[in-house]
Design an enzyme around this catalytic site. Structure first.
Site, PDB file in Angstrom:
ATOM      1  N   ASP A  31      -2.319  -6.902  -1.589  1.00 22.13           N
ATOM      2  CA  ASP A  31      -2.291  -5.876  -0.539  1.00 22.13           C
ATOM      3  C   ASP A  31      -1.403  -4.727  -0.992  1.00 22.13           C
ATOM      4  O   ASP A  31      -0.364  -4.967  -1.623  1.00 22.13           O
ATOM      5  CB  ASP A  31      -1.701  -6.491   0.748  1.00 22.13           C
ATOM      6  CG  ASP A  31      -2.358  -5.944   2.008  1.00 22.13           C
ATOM      7  OD1 ASP A  31      -2.820  -4.786   1.965  1.00 22.13           O
ATOM      8  OD2 ASP A  31      -2.384  -6.658   3.014  1.00 22.13           O
ATOM      9  N   HIS A  91      -2.910   4.157  -1.107  1.00 21.29           N
ATOM     10  CA  HIS A  91      -2.482   3.155  -0.122  1.00 21.29           C
ATOM     11  C   HIS A  91      -2.723   1.725  -0.586  1.00 21.29           C
ATOM     12  O   HIS A  91      -2.167   0.792  -0.027  1.00 21.29           O
ATOM     13  CB  HIS A  91      -3.213   3.387   1.212  1.00 21.29           C
ATOM     14  CG  HIS A  91      -2.741   4.617   1.920  1.00 21.29           C
ATOM     15  ND1 HIS A  91      -1.873   4.588   2.987  1.00 21.29           N
ATOM     16  CD2 HIS A  91      -2.989   5.923   1.691  1.00 21.29           C
ATOM     17  CE1 HIS A  91      -1.623   5.812   3.393  1.00 21.29           C
ATOM     18  NE2 HIS A  91      -2.293   6.655   2.622  1.00 21.29           N
TER      19      HIS A  91
END
Ligand code: ADQ
Length: 458
Positions: free
Chosen positions: A364, A156
């Protein structure tokens, strides 16, 4: 019958439904359909004299198999290697890594213990889908305990370039472990390229040009599967009667001026100090925004036991106070800072009621807030998304105003552009973004990953 088994560090609570967010719901839906199993840490730390057992319970046809961690496991596996080594290094912050031998030992041992507990629950036909950086070696440990069926792994968070990965003392072991999977998935093409570069340059790997990579005597699928949100559900929350009322109340009370919103876990990867500095710069460079624009920053605490997190909290409070002290007035507070979690339907309404969504992480994996902001907008009068080029979401959401979060003036200029953008431009950018958010939603992400996992096993 082949079941789906999801393994993640934390196991979500299905009862929380839409409030627990798109990922938990999307995985929960797949598990419900298949009477699957969700395995992981229950979030508890074992007290003195407690027993390290796996607890099984059923909810809506899904079996939850969970285990607590001991204090030592929590310190070394969770806080230590996962959040003091892998999290900062994978976000390119080697200045914040804190490597101790006990961390990697604890990480290895917990992965072994989890594999030991899970292996007897896995049946021959089952597909195992492992999530995230806490569990990189799990597939290898499952194989060592006789699990032969398909195993997939999805990361992720970003995957760093080899030069950064190499600073982690056990990097070769981690990467080799991933070759026990059949499918390894990343958020973006950039992350995938970094992984392939490492394997080709440092482990003599070979790519076949069709998404397969061969190394360590195994060929696996390596792909990017950008994660999405449940766009329609989020939009429904943003457009409910309740949400309309909240937006009206907001506008009546204090936000008749321009509202800029930021929503992030309080994490040093999210670029919060830089964001506050950019807002200050906006007020300095474009004084017409004084008494007009308000930044509403919502940042709930996370991982407070890790030192870097308490430092960032202090820094933010200092910056907020300084801006409000220098620019604020009896009838205008430039920065409103909320340091706690907010119900998702309230967030959806706040996104819809804001003129600008400011999403500026320094790095991110994807960033779901960017997609949620787009999904919540009113097509007739949409707000503008200002997005960091270093969020995974920027690979796809190219119609946002893309900024370099290290360049404060660049961010201030983008904010000004967003606050003054014509309705026509806002509508055309939003229409394009909306299409992308809907086309790559969380269901599509899950189906693509599981499709490859099954196809590979066939
Ligand atoms: P996170 O780093 O947690 O996830 P993100 O993708 O932004 O980051 O998701 C956060 C979620 O929490 C969003 O759904 C957001 O609405 C919610 N949230 C944030 N602040 C909140 C608040 N104050 N109250 C309530 N809800 C709040 C990791 C990776 C990301 C990746 C996701 C999914 O770091 O890059 O996008 O996993 O793969």
């Amino acid at each position: 019958m082949s079941r789906l088994i999801v393994v993640s560090n934390r196991v979500a609570d299905l009862e929380k439904g839409a409030q627990s967010g798109g990922l938990a719901v999307a995985l929960g839906d797949a598990l419900k359909k298949e009477h699957g199993l969700w395995f992981g840490w229950d979030g508890n730390i074992l007290g003195n004299g407690g027993r390290l057992a796996t607890n099984l319970r059923e909810q809506e046809g899904v079996t939850f198999a969970t285990t607590p961690l001991t204090r030592e496991e929590y310190d070394n596996y969770y806080l230590g290697f996962s959040n003091n080594v892998l999290w900062p290094a994978f976000h390119y912050r080697i200045d914040l890594t804190n490597f101790e031998t006990s961390f990697v030992q604890g990480y290895r041992k917990v992965n072994q213990r989890l594999a030991q507990a899970l292996a007897p629950l896995v049946e021959k036909e089952d597909r195992v889908w492992v999530h995230d950086y806490h569990l990189i070696p799990l597939a290898a440990e499952l194989r060592a305990r006789g699990v032969e069926g398909p195993i997939g792994f999805f990361l992720h968070i970003p995957f760093p370039p080899p030069e950064i990965l190499q600073t982690i003392p056990e990097h070769d072991w981690l990467i080799r472990s991933l070759f026990s999977c059949d499918v390894v998935g990343f958020q973006t093409q950039g992350d995938r390229r970094n992984f392939v570069r490492y394997v080709v340059e440092r482990a003599g790997g070979k790519e076949d040009g069709e998404g397969r990579l061969t190394a360590f005597g195994k060929t696996i699928i390596v792909q990017s599967y950008p994660i999405g949100i449940d766009a329609q559900v989020f939009r429904d929350m943003a457009t409910s009667e309740q949400s309309d009322e909240l937006i009206q109340r907001l506008h009546r009370r204090s936000f008749e001026r321009s509202l800029v919103i930021g929503v992030d876990r309080l994490d040093y990867t999210k670029g919060l100090p830089e964001r506050l500095k950019a807002f200050r710069r906006l007020l300095e460079l474009y004084p017409e925004n004084r008494r007009q624009a308000t930044l509403l920053q919502i940042a709930p605490p996370t991982r407070e036991e890790v030192e870097a997190y308490s430092e960032i909290r202090e820094e933010l409070e200092g910056l907020t106070g300084a801006i409000n002290g220098a620019f604020g007035n009896f009838d205008w507070t430039p920065v409103r800072y909320i340091h706690r979690a907010i119900p998702r339907d309230t967030l959806a309404a706040l996104f819809r009621g804001s003129q600008v969504g400011l999403v500026t992480p320094l790095r991110d994996g994807m960033n779901l807030v960017a997609k949620e902001y787009v999904a919540a907008q009113d097509e007739e009068d949409p707000g503008v998304l200002v997005l960091s080029e270093f969020a995974g979401a920027a690979e796809d959401l190219v119609e946002a105003l893309l900024v370099n979060p290290y360049d404060i003036d660049d961010m201030a200029a983008a904010l000004q552009r967003a606050l003054t953008m014509s309705l026509e431009e806002r509508q055309s950018r939003h229409a394009a973004l909306k299409k992308r958010v809907w086309a790559r939603d969380v269901n599509q992400w899950r189906e693509r990953f599981l499709g490859d996992l099954v196809a590979d096993a066939a």
